[in-house]
Design an enzyme around this catalytic site. Sequence first.
Site, PDB file in Angstrom:
ATOM      1  N   TYR A 135     -17.177  83.264  84.786  1.00  0.00           N
ATOM      2  CA  TYR A 135     -15.979  84.101  84.808  1.00  0.00           C
ATOM      3  C   TYR A 135     -14.684  83.283  84.854  1.00  0.00           C
ATOM      4  CZ  TYR A 135     -18.429  88.538  85.222  1.00  0.00           C
ATOM      5  OH  TYR A 135     -19.192  89.655  84.959  1.00  0.00           O
ATOM      6  N   LYS A 207     -30.671  80.101  88.339  1.00  0.00           N
ATOM      7  CA  LYS A 207     -31.508  79.807  87.174  1.00  0.00           C
ATOM      8  C   LYS A 207     -31.518  78.281  87.092  1.00  0.00           C
ATOM      9  CE  LYS A 207     -33.805  81.020  83.461  1.00  0.00           C
ATOM     10  NZ  LYS A 207     -35.038  81.819  83.437  1.00  0.00           N
ATOM     11  N   ASP A 240     -34.293  86.028  86.538  1.00  0.00           N
ATOM     12  CA  ASP A 240     -35.186  86.900  85.755  1.00  0.00           C
ATOM     13  C   ASP A 240     -36.248  87.508  86.668  1.00  0.00           C
ATOM     14  OD1 ASP A 240     -36.141  84.294  86.058  1.00  0.00           O
ATOM     15  OD2 ASP A 240     -37.050  84.176  84.076  1.00  0.00           O
ATOM     16  N   ASP A 264     -23.286  90.225  88.593  1.00  0.00           N
ATOM     17  CA  ASP A 264     -22.826  91.352  87.785  1.00  0.00           C
ATOM     18  C   ASP A 264     -24.029  92.110  87.240  1.00  0.00           C
ATOM     19  OD1 ASP A 264     -21.085  92.994  86.229  1.00  0.00           O
ATOM     20  OD2 ASP A 264     -21.631  91.783  84.479  1.00  0.00           O
ATOM     21  N   ASP A 268     -25.952  96.153  88.624  1.00  0.00           N
ATOM     22  CA  ASP A 268     -26.143  97.397  87.858  1.00  0.00           C
ATOM     23  C   ASP A 268     -27.583  97.875  88.038  1.00  0.00           C
ATOM     24  OD1 ASP A 268     -23.512  97.460  86.945  1.00  0.00           O
ATOM     25  OD2 ASP A 268     -24.069  97.827  84.855  1.00  0.00           O
TER      26      ASP A 268
HETATM   27  C1  IPM Z   1     -18.161  94.801  87.564  1.00  0.00           C
HETATM   28  C2  IPM Z   1     -17.714  94.956  86.149  1.00  0.00           C
HETATM   29  C3  IPM Z   1     -16.696  93.867  85.837  1.00  0.00           C
HETATM   30  C4  IPM Z   1     -17.367  92.516  86.006  1.00  0.00           C
HETATM   31  C5  IPM Z   1     -16.033  93.991  84.447  1.00  0.00           C
HETATM   32  C6  IPM Z   1     -15.434  95.346  84.210  1.00  0.00           C
HETATM   33  C7  IPM Z   1     -14.995  92.926  84.243  1.00  0.00           C
HETATM   34  O1  IPM Z   1     -18.797  94.935  85.290  1.00  0.00           O
HETATM   35  O2  IPM Z   1     -17.302  94.903  88.462  1.00  0.00           O
HETATM   36  O3  IPM Z   1     -19.350  94.609  87.803  1.00  0.00           O
HETATM   37  O4  IPM Z   1     -17.966  92.009  85.055  1.00  0.00           O
HETATM   38  O5  IPM Z   1     -17.291  91.977  87.099  1.00  0.00           O
HETATM   39 MG    MG Z   2     -20.670  94.931  86.298  1.00  0.00          MG
END
Ligand code: IPM
Ligand code: MG
Length: 372
Positions: A135, A207, A240, A264, A268
């Site tokens: 990032y 990793k 992974d 990140d 999710d």
């Molecule tokens: C998150 C989002 C952000 C990230 C994006 C929108 C820049 O996916 O907060 O997880 O990648 O950190």
């Molecule tokens: Mg995200």
Amino acid sequence: MHRIAVIPGDGIGPEIIAEGRKVLDAAGERFGFEIRWQEFDIGAERYLRSGKLLTERDLKALSQCRAIYFGAIGDERVKPGVLEKGILLALRFYFDQYINLRPVRLLEGIRTPLADKKPKDIDFMVVRENTEDFYVGIGSRFKGKERKDLEVVRELYRVKFGLEVESDAEEIAYQIGVISREGARRVIRYAFDLARKRRKKLTSVDKANVLTEVYGLWREVFTEEAASYSDVTTEFNFVDAITMWFVKNPEWFDVVVTPNMFGDIITDLGAMIQGGLGLAPGGNINPLGTSMFEPIHGSAPKYRGLGVANPIATIWAGSMLLDHLGEHQAAEAVVRAMEWSIARGITTKDLGGQASTSDVGRAIAQYVAEME
Ligand code: IPM
Ligand code: MG
């Protein structure tokens, strides 16, 4: 009295933030504090109107607040990356919010897609590093010059970090991940301290078997720090592999510490096993500076203005904000009120209910206000 900045942002951002504010105001009344909100017009609309992403003035005003309550950013009229990098990531970096704290917890009454898993099985914290790794924004693209006969002229590309990349490819792109010893250490320490307050188990994600430089350093720092936390059980998981275990054995995890990009991705997945993106909150924390709390989902432009967005991720992020301010009782009360509304079936469509965004917010706020 707490001064809190609010950035409702784009898409469903304003709707969900409105509900979050209702609930936090109710918590303030019930638990005896006042929140003074300062709203900021930052996001796609202003950008399209004036070309401004984040101004010096914004940053100066925001830095007067201990916390920012953030809705969501992203708009179909703006090229992907512009608002994300120019606002959300810019804020995380500017305020050096080096911890991205993301609880993965299955609330009572929520269905997980994992068969046979119960709330007691899904209850861990992901501590995502938030300022380094891939990032950092170091990267570039080069195109070879085209000749008349459409062959590409070989060029010598000179890039930062003393690399010399020779390539006769038509076009190349590169991006570099950076981990610093200090950057890894501070977030790993935070994770160890958090594990100490919980079930005393910490999993490190990397990793290191392939990206041996960056994650080799990460692992080295983790091992060094582990020596001063001998009461905490530790383990390493490759990224992974951890995606398998999140699905198969989420009950193994207590605190998970991870470099930025893997964090990140796996959060999710974490959101999904806790019942969906509509339920997953996050805090971007600088323990000594301005922190920022947000739902981890995006601005969902197609649901804008329809009143169907689930405000719980944002309300939960609000609870984390209260906790960060030291309003622990109020923070807990907000989570209890969320669970109460879920148990009563006052939920949005994504959770199988029929309530609107504001029905959910209102119910939770009222419950908090009247709580014993
Ligand atoms: C998150 C989002 C952000 C990230 C994006 C929108 C820049 O996916 O907060 O997880 O990648 O950190
Ligand atoms: Mg995200």
